[in-house]
Design a protein around this motif. Structure first.
Motif, PDB file in Angstrom:
ATOM      1  N   SER A   1      -4.259   2.024   6.980  1.00 55.30           N
ATOM      2  CA  SER A   1      -4.014   1.175   5.556  1.00 55.30           C
ATOM      3  C   SER A   1      -3.339   0.066   5.409  1.00 55.30           C
ATOM      4  CB  SER A   1      -2.770   2.376   4.827  1.00 55.30           C
ATOM      5  OG  SER A   1      -1.668   2.217   5.319  1.00 55.30           O
TER       6      SER A   1
ATOM      7  N   LYS B   1      -9.858  10.125  -3.927  1.00 53.50           N
ATOM      8  CA  LYS B   1      -8.833   9.517  -3.064  1.00 53.50           C
ATOM      9  C   LYS B   1      -8.125  10.459  -2.137  1.00 53.50           C
ATOM     10  CE  LYS B   1      -6.245   7.397  -6.171  1.00 53.50           C
ATOM     11  NZ  LYS B   1      -5.181   6.320  -6.742  1.00 53.50           N
TER      12      LYS B   1
ATOM     13  N   SER C   1      -3.072   4.810  -2.764  1.00 50.74           N
ATOM     14  CA  SER C   1      -4.327   4.419  -2.402  1.00 50.74           C
ATOM     15  C   SER C   1      -5.035   5.622  -1.494  1.00 50.74           C
ATOM     16  CB  SER C   1      -4.596   3.175  -1.265  1.00 50.74           C
ATOM     17  OG  SER C   1      -3.747   3.509  -0.138  1.00 50.74           O
TER      18      SER C   1
ATOM     19  N   PRO D   1       0.803  -1.007   0.114  1.00 51.30           N
ATOM     20  CA  PRO D   1       0.225   0.074  -0.197  1.00 51.30           C
ATOM     21  C   PRO D   1       0.767   1.323   0.063  1.00 51.30           C
ATOM     22  CG  PRO D   1      -0.742  -1.644   1.687  1.00 51.30           C
ATOM     23  CD  PRO D   1       0.521  -2.029   1.094  1.00 51.30           C
TER      24      PRO D   1
END
Length: 390
Positions: free
Chosen positions: A384, A171, A151, A129
């Motif tokens: 995350s 986002k 992300s 991520p």
């Protein structure tokens, strides 16, 4: 997540202090959160194998390990150096890929700058991520590229979202600009600490005059340095002039001048120095102006502009000016006459307070539920890590 597991976070970014110091602030918050949650954490930093990156990161004590990677600059103009830098960028990509493969981090956080692009790309290939943060009012090229892998795209200002590609705005999260936690907890003793650091052993400090702090960022600012030297008699007649000039111009600056306090570079003591200042004359780098805003300091900004910059400092400065938090000297306006006129206004305590209140209000508005930006971003980094309790 098992109790004996270690959370591993990689930071990527560098090239200037503006890309490093905010990341270190977040790293410090991550460590605090890990202690609060009884977790073990390892923090790595991927930065330029040349230049200031390693020195700043390792001296901070905020990171467990620095990983130097080859880095080329992302230029939007024609230069033969672009050809050679392509190979540096490719080498940085390979080094990032195999380093990430070895470390196996849970998440990569990008603080921007051209050095962050290869690690972000390598992380996306490996399924790690990616979060990226933009300090400036308008996103730079590195952030635009890293946004493809991220992300979450974290921005300092709500208005910055409109500058992102339409398919990336969902986002984007406005977090404010992360600065070191210590800036939020300074008391009046910090004022005395700053004065002691600056003026101890100097009989020429005049407590009847306001303190003017001159900043040019981590590298200094030749334009501001020249303005100060050209007008030093005028400035010292009205202010105690504290000048962080940068290493490049240090040898050419006046020495042993009454009322003039020269420092090539300040880092550890900067929070106390800003706290004790009455006025700040500065470039408009995102990090330094946000530190000043948190401490409620009136600003006279001389943003870097022209062909050698994308105009990010101009955008930062205009944002502060439009909200009544700064006087701005832009382009040809940055001359001796206009600088003295702007600083003359700052001799009025009521005028200084008006700008200071507006400056402080900007930083307060960025806090959500009382959480400062670095804290919010640290939480997002940990959140995350999908499917595991951190």
């Amino acid at each position: 997540m098992k109790n004996d597991d270690i959370v591993k976070v990689v930071f990527a970014g560098g090239g200037t202090g503006g890309h490093i110091y905010p990341g270190l602030a977040i790293a410090d918050e991550l460590r605090s959160m890990a202690v609060e949650r009884g977790r073990k954490i390892e923090i790595y930093w991927f930065g330029n194998s040349r230049g200031m990156d390693r020195d700043l990161v390792e001296k901070s004590g905020s990171v467990d390990r620095f990983v130097g990677i080859p880095s080329g600059k992302l230029r939007r103009y024609f230069s033969l150096q672009n050809f050679f830098d392509v190979f540096k960028i490719l080498a940085g990509g390979f080094k990032s890929f195999f380093s990430l493969l070895s470390i196996k981090p849970d998440v990569l956080f990008s603080k921007g700058g051209f050095v962050s692009v290869p690690p972000c790309f390598a992380a996306s290939v490996l399924g790690i991520p990616v979060l990226t943060h933009e300090c400036d009012f308008t996103p730079g090229l590195a952030t635009r590229i890293n946004a493809r892998s991220a992300s979450k795209i974290l921005v300092s200002y709500e208005q910055t979202k409109k500058f992102l590609a339409a398919d990336k705005r969902d986002k984007a999260v406005a977090t404010g600009n992360p600065i070191r936690p210590v800036f939020y907890s300074l008391g009046e003793e910090s004022v005395e600490n700053g004065k002691r650091f600056l003026f101890s052993g100097r009989s020429d400090y005049d407590e009847k005059k306001p303190i003017l702090l001159v900043l040019g960022g981590s590298l200094g600012a030749h334009q501001i340095n020249e303005l100060v030297v050209e007008n030093l008699d005028w400035l010292c007649g009205r202010f105690n002039v504290v000048h962080q000039c940068g290493a490049k111009d240090a040898d050419s600056m006046p020495k042993n001048r009454s009322g003039y306090f020269l420092h090539p570079f300040i880092y550890k003591e900067m929070c106390d120095v800003i706290k004790c200042a009455d006025v700040v004359l500065s470039r408009a780098g995102a990090n330094s102006i946000w530190e000043c805003a948190v401490l409620g300091k009136p600003l006279v900004l001389v943003p870097l502009c022209g062909s050698g910059t994308r105009g990010d400092q101009v955008d930062n400065a205009e944002y502060f000016r439009e909200r009544g938090a700064a006087e701005v000297l832009l382009g040809e306006e940055a001359n001796s006459e206009n600088m003295k006129a702007a600083l003359e206004k700052m001799l009025d305590a009521d005028f200084r307070k008006k700008l200071a209140d507006s400056s402080l209000a900007l930083s307060v508005a960025a806090q959500v539920d009382g959480k400062r930006p670095a804290r919010r971003i640290a939480e997002m980094i940990l959140d995350s890590i999908g499917g595991r309790e951190v």
